[in-house]
Write an enzyme that holds these catalytic residues in place. Structure first.
Site, PDB file in Angstrom:
ATOM      1  N   SER A  35       0.803  -1.228   0.000  1.00  0.00           N
ATOM      2  CA  SER A  35       0.000   0.000   0.000  1.00  0.00           C
ATOM      3  C   SER A  35       0.833   1.274   0.000  1.00  0.00           C
ATOM      4  O   SER A  35       0.340   2.334  -0.374  1.00  0.00           O
ATOM      5  CB  SER A  35      -0.974   0.013   1.181  1.00  0.00           C
ATOM      6  N   LYS A 104       0.647   4.495   6.808  1.00  0.00           N
ATOM      7  CA  LYS A 104       0.018   5.381   5.826  1.00  0.00           C
ATOM      8  C   LYS A 104       0.673   6.758   5.907  1.00  0.00           C
ATOM      9  O   LYS A 104       1.439   7.053   6.808  1.00  0.00           O
ATOM     10  CB  LYS A 104      -1.489   5.523   6.095  1.00  0.00           C
TER      11      LYS A 104
END
Length: 196
Positions: A35, A104
């Protein structure tokens, strides 16, 4: 016998100091998943600073943060003790490995107005310059979204292959669930935990 007790005492003190460092200062952990590609690759190791988490310091735009993904339940001080213990146990048993944390990038903070269209993220009306993303973003949304106070909006750098604040499963993240900030990217040295 005296030498043996000295060794046991030294080992015990070392373990306690290591736990204190891991709970309050720095913790190594490993990336699992794509990701955050191309910034972070699957299997890379990070040194995560927990200072901001311990002292409730504000994060900055663009920071790569570590998040407790279990946002649907209250977080307590016991979680800060449990996570390093799980990391230690995972060295000896893969069944002890936890997948409760995500990595993230901070895109928006409380009060920011975000928009998503034409392959770009707009924060407070301005398109973000994001040279770190993998490819143009396919996601778009009608209208705008305002980040609630005390929360952050996070996204993966691999925008088209990331579960992040755009997904209702994670959504915006209460800053209390930010566990730390990635400070260094390292070469593999041991299995200390996993990030989605």
């Amino acid at each position: 016998m005296h030498e043996l007790l000295d060794w046991v005492y030294s080992i015990a003190i070392s373990l306690v100091l290591a736990m204190i460092i891991h709970i309050f200062v720095l913790v190594p952990t490993r990336v699992s998943g794509e990701s955050m590609y191309p910034t972070l690759n699957n299997g890379q190791y990070l040194i995560v600073s927990k200072i901001g988490h311990v002292f409730h310091k504000d994060v900055n735009y663009g920071d790569i943060v570590i998040i407790d993904s279990r946002v649907d339940r209250p977080r307590t001080w016991a979680d800060d003790v449990e996570e390093p213990l799980d990391n230690y146990l995972s060295i000896f048993s893969s069944s002890a490995q936890q997948h409760n944390v995500w990595v993230k990038r901070v895109i928006g903070k409380g009060g920011d107005v975000l928009a998503f269209h034409d392959g770009h993220v707009y924060r407070n009306g301005k398109a973000l310059n994001e040279p770190y993303i993998n490819e143009p973003m396919e996601f778009s949304m009608d209208g705008t979204f305002t980040v609630p106070k005390g929360y952050v909006f996070v996204m993966g750098d691999n925008r088209n292959h990331s579960n992040d604040s755009r997904d209702v499963t994670l959504g915006t993240v209460d800053t209390r669930y930010l566990l730390g900030k990635a400070e260094f990217i390292c070469f593999p040295f041991s299995d200390f935990g996993f990030l989605e």
